[in-house]
Design a protein around this motif. Sequence first.
Motif, short mmCIF file in Angstrom:
data_model
loop_
_atom_site.label_atom_id
_atom_site.label_comp_id
_atom_site.label_asym_id
_atom_site.label_seq_id
_atom_site.Cartn_x
_atom_site.Cartn_y
_atom_site.Cartn_z
N SER A 214 0.77 -1.11 0.04
CA SER A 214 0.33 0.10 -0.03
C SER A 214 0.63 1.53 0.15
N PRO A 215 1.90 1.55 -0.87
CA PRO A 215 2.59 2.57 -0.91
C PRO A 215 2.10 3.99 -1.12
N ARG A 216 1.01 3.69 -2.47
CA ARG A 216 0.28 4.83 -2.77
C ARG A 216 -1.15 5.02 -2.33
N SER A 217 -1.57 4.05 -1.27
CA SER A 217 -2.89 4.32 -0.55
C SER A 217 -2.75 4.55 0.92
N ARG A 218 -1.50 4.18 1.34
CA ARG A 218 -1.43 4.50 2.77
C ARG A 218 -1.86 5.93 3.36
N ALA A 219 -1.59 6.72 2.83
CA ALA A 219 -2.06 8.18 3.42
C ALA A 219 -3.58 8.15 3.39
N LEU A 220 -4.08 7.84 2.07
CA LEU A 220 -5.45 7.82 2.23
C LEU A 220 -6.28 7.03 3.18
N ILE A 221 -5.83 5.90 3.23
CA ILE A 221 -6.26 5.00 4.11
C ILE A 221 -6.30 5.45 5.56
N GLU A 222 -5.05 6.01 6.14
CA GLU A 222 -5.00 6.65 7.34
C GLU A 222 -5.82 7.80 7.61
N ALA B 79 -5.29 -14.63 15.64
CA ALA B 79 -3.95 -13.73 15.25
C ALA B 79 -3.28 -14.31 14.51
N VAL B 80 -2.64 -13.57 13.24
CA VAL B 80 -1.94 -13.97 12.29
C VAL B 80 -0.71 -13.01 12.14
N GLY B 81 0.09 -13.63 11.27
CA GLY B 81 1.51 -13.06 11.01
C GLY B 81 1.33 -12.00 9.85
N GLY B 82 0.56 -12.20 8.98
CA GLY B 82 0.69 -11.46 7.82
C GLY B 82 -0.39 -10.08 8.09
N ALA B 83 0.16 -9.04 7.37
CA ALA B 83 -0.30 -7.77 7.40
C ALA B 83 -1.62 -7.51 6.56
N SER B 84 -2.15 -6.40 6.71
CA SER B 84 -3.11 -5.65 5.65
C SER B 84 -3.33 -4.43 6.07
N ASP B 85 -4.36 -3.68 5.21
CA ASP B 85 -4.50 -2.32 5.53
C ASP B 85 -5.25 -2.00 6.79
N GLY B 86 -5.82 -3.10 7.44
CA GLY B 86 -6.02 -3.03 8.92
C GLY B 86 -5.07 -2.79 10.01
N ASN B 87 -3.75 -2.95 9.61
CA ASN B 87 -2.71 -2.45 10.38
C ASN B 87 -2.58 -0.84 10.38
N PHE B 88 -3.05 -0.43 9.19
CA PHE B 88 -2.79 1.10 9.08
C PHE B 88 -4.18 1.82 9.77
N THR B 89 -5.25 1.30 9.65
CA THR B 89 -6.52 1.82 10.51
C THR B 89 -6.28 1.71 11.88
N ALA B 90 -5.84 0.59 12.49
CA ALA B 90 -5.47 0.42 13.77
C ALA B 90 -4.29 1.50 14.39
N GLY B 91 -3.45 1.52 13.37
CA GLY B 91 -2.09 2.19 13.90
C GLY B 91 -2.43 3.90 13.95
N VAL B 92 -3.46 4.20 13.53
CA VAL B 92 -4.07 5.52 13.75
C VAL B 92 -5.02 5.78 14.97
#
Length: 386
Positions: free
Chosen positions: A153-161, A326-339
């Motif tokens: 998600s290099p080009r969507s991260r800012a939008l997601i957050e 709980a899983v080892g793989g990441a998703s855009d949910g990491n970004f939503t939770a991260g903010v």
Amino acid sequence: MTLLDAARDRLDAMVADARTLIECESPSEDQAAVARSADVTARVVGAVLGTAGLPAEPDRVDVDGAPHLRWTLGDGPRRVLLVCHHDTVWPVGTLERIPFSVVDGVMRGPGCFDMIVGTVQAAHAVALLAVDGGAGAVDGVTILVTADEEIGSPRSRALIEAEARQHEAALVLEAAGPGGAVKTARKGVSWYEVEAVGRAAHSGLEPEKGVNAGVELSHQILALQSLADAELGTTVTPTRGWIGTTGNTVPANARVNVDVRARTAAEQDRVDASLRALAPVLEGAQIVLHGDINRRPLEREMALPLFERAARLAPEAGLDSIQEIAVGGASDGNFTAGVGTPTLDGLGAVGGGAHAEDEHVLVDEIPGRTALVALLIRDLVSEPTS
């Protein structure tokens, strides 16, 4: 009619919508393919919403050639963000080898599990609520379908957050865990490249004048292994590497990719600091570190209140119970939770084989999962988290 009954009535339509999206191949790094996929996704999701009396046309947010789609429903306070993506890992041409099919209740086709069916479920869940209760039932809901999740998600991260910060909860329609478990924790991800810089020399005439970057890198790879902590679930994995340029030259450059996964932000920071402190072993060598922390962890505390709601609503969706994983793989949910936005992940398709030849979806599970998402949205719109 219950939401589950309505979802069951839509099953054939949902399978047809999934087929349309699957047959528009969309590897993340193929700009022409993801542009076509964005057009098809906009048409399919828009048609589902339009028939329910909702705005069909999305905002198309193009970031450096990555076309992201956003449907903002209503003008009330932002309540629920539905997070999806339309890119997949499969190269164009995979359909010739793995065509769309439904046999004995099992759907196959590239990207069906990760995460085309989840996107279809999100659209139909919202439509179910609008048909049942009018457009006001989904006032405050946003559907976001991005184009580059599979490459970090290099080009969507800012939008997601940015979207996540405006919403009270995020529901991620990534595929479910085994047995349909929803994902209440995901490890954080950090991606690096460790580069060893040496000095070239002819490997036959005067190798002693060189500084072998490949040898230096081998020392660093062993050092990387020591940064892992199995007890804490922290993994530090050297993956793809390169050494030198020709077979008869002391290599002046060698590089290795490093994949780091950690359950907590503190562990991510520890490994990051250790990588930045790497020092060369060979005299005359240098170490250059590229990369950074990519996604912060989705820690269980951010998901637990939403999981408890899902568990309470599951019987109404025809599910005896719902489990968490709980899983080892990441998703855009990491970004939503991260903010700081409460996030529940893994609400999408039930099946298996993500990124593998046996990728599949259990068709009979689609209505119940769709109804569960609809029930969660209704619950969150009527009883916000804060």
